[in-house]
Scaffold this active site. Structure first.
Site, PDB file in Angstrom:
ATOM      1  N   LEU A 115       0.872  -1.176   0.000  1.00 20.58           N
ATOM      2  CA  LEU A 115       0.000   0.000   0.000  1.00 20.58           C
ATOM      3  C   LEU A 115       0.909   1.226   0.000  1.00 20.58           C
ATOM      4  O   LEU A 115       1.990   1.204   0.571  1.00 20.58           O
ATOM      5  CB  LEU A 115      -0.897   0.033   1.242  1.00 20.58           C
ATOM      6  CG  LEU A 115      -1.932  -1.082   1.402  1.00 20.58           C
ATOM      7  CD1 LEU A 115      -2.627  -0.960   2.756  1.00 20.58           C
ATOM      8  CD2 LEU A 115      -2.953  -1.056   0.277  1.00 20.58           C
ATOM      9  N   ASP A 116       0.447   2.310  -0.637  1.00 22.99           N
ATOM     10  CA  ASP A 116       1.201   3.564  -0.600  1.00 22.99           C
ATOM     11  C   ASP A 116       1.412   3.992   0.851  1.00 22.99           C
ATOM     12  O   ASP A 116       0.589   3.687   1.728  1.00 22.99           O
ATOM     13  CB  ASP A 116       0.433   4.678  -1.330  1.00 22.99           C
ATOM     14  CG  ASP A 116       0.363   4.453  -2.826  1.00 22.99           C
ATOM     15  OD1 ASP A 116       1.115   3.602  -3.344  1.00 22.99           O
ATOM     16  OD2 ASP A 116      -0.448   5.145  -3.478  1.00 22.99           O
ATOM     17  N   GLN A 117       2.459   4.747   1.075  1.00 24.33           N
ATOM     18  CA  GLN A 117       2.764   5.223   2.432  1.00 24.33           C
ATOM     19  C   GLN A 117       1.582   5.988   3.026  1.00 24.33           C
ATOM     20  O   GLN A 117       1.310   5.880   4.225  1.00 24.33           O
ATOM     21  CB  GLN A 117       4.004   6.116   2.394  1.00 24.33           C
ATOM     22  CG  GLN A 117       4.464   6.573   3.777  1.00 24.33           C
ATOM     23  CD  GLN A 117       5.787   7.319   3.732  1.00 24.33           C
ATOM     24  OE1 GLN A 117       6.304   7.635   2.667  1.00 24.33           O
ATOM     25  NE2 GLN A 117       6.350   7.614   4.895  1.00 24.33           N
ATOM     26  N   ARG A 139      -5.468   6.768  -6.781  1.00 23.30           N
ATOM     27  CA  ARG A 139      -5.254   8.204  -6.565  1.00 23.30           C
ATOM     28  C   ARG A 139      -5.292   8.971  -7.874  1.00 23.30           C
ATOM     29  O   ARG A 139      -5.968  10.009  -7.995  1.00 23.30           O
ATOM     30  CB  ARG A 139      -3.929   8.408  -5.839  1.00 23.30           C
ATOM     31  CG  ARG A 139      -3.894   7.759  -4.453  1.00 23.30           C
ATOM     32  CD  ARG A 139      -2.488   7.590  -3.902  1.00 23.30           C
ATOM     33  NE  ARG A 139      -1.845   8.891  -3.707  1.00 23.30           N
ATOM     34  CZ  ARG A 139      -0.586   9.032  -3.320  1.00 23.30           C
ATOM     35  NH1 ARG A 139       0.181   7.961  -3.116  1.00 23.30           N
ATOM     36  NH2 ARG A 139      -0.076  10.240  -3.161  1.00 23.30           N
TER      37      ARG A 139
END
Length: 204
Positions: free
Chosen positions: A51-53, A154
């Site tokens: 997962l993205d930060q 996103r």
């Protein structure tokens, strides 16, 4: 401390807080991450997906290389069910839809991604509206990434003119956090063949 939703001899399902890396970065200050914290307790824990930060939610880890290969294959074959919840800026007019736009890394501005119809890799996101906040001019949506490209959710929401709240990288106004959470994960146990499903309450 990482919250565990599930653990057995084959795998771990962990809860990633927003702001923590899934895997270590290149620099010395970016070594703290979910997999490093898990390996401090379970030495055989290995990353299956990321997962993205800025994103919170459910992360699957394998225990050992064989389990990592088996679980990674489920992701490659798109046999894993993933659902995210997000709040986006503005009011989406339709109640549901999909975004089918190919993505590629924007090298001068990496890790930012961009739409590129000639060189980009296929990327498909399905979305549906959960609720609309007229006063705040925001929409709560459920997102299903059919493909798993970097920053896909996103950029796809931003491409509709509705960036995810807090996602300044893709044109949103600054907020306390990026409002994106991986709330549901479904896959098949690599040993028993049992269908497993996990849910995590959205924290925003």
């Amino acid at each position: 401390m990482i919250l565990l939703h599930y653990i057995d001899d084959a795998l771990l399902v962990a809860e990633k807080p927003a702001g923590l890396l899934s895997v270590p970065g290149r620099s010395a200050e970016n070594q703290d991450c979910v997999v490093a914290r898990l390996q401090a307790l379970y030495a055989d824990a290995l990353t299956v997906h990321r997962l993205d930060q800025v994103t919170s939610g459910l992360l699957l880890h394998a225990r050992g290389k064989d389990m990592q290969v088996a679980l990674s294959m489920q992701f490659e074959k798109r046999q894993v069910g993933k659902r995210y919840e997000a709040i986006v800026q503005g009011l989406l007019e339709e109640d549901a839809g999909e975004v089918d736009l190919p993505l590629i890394v924007d090298w001068p501005n990496r890790p930012k991604q961009m739409v590129d119809h000639e060189r980009g890799k296929p990327a498909l996101t399905r979305w549906r509206v959960l609720s609309r906040d007229i006063e705040a001019q925001r929409t709560r949506v459920e997102l299903e990434p059919v493909t798993g490209r970097s920053h896909q959710l996103r950029l796809h929401m931003a491409s509709l003119g509705h960036p995810i709240v807090g996602d300044v990288l893709y044109g949103a106004e600054a907020a306390q956090r990026v409002c994106l959470h991986a709330w549901k994960l479904q896959f098949t146990h690599p040993v028993t063949g049992e269908a497993l499903a996990f849910e995590s309450a959205t924290p925003f």
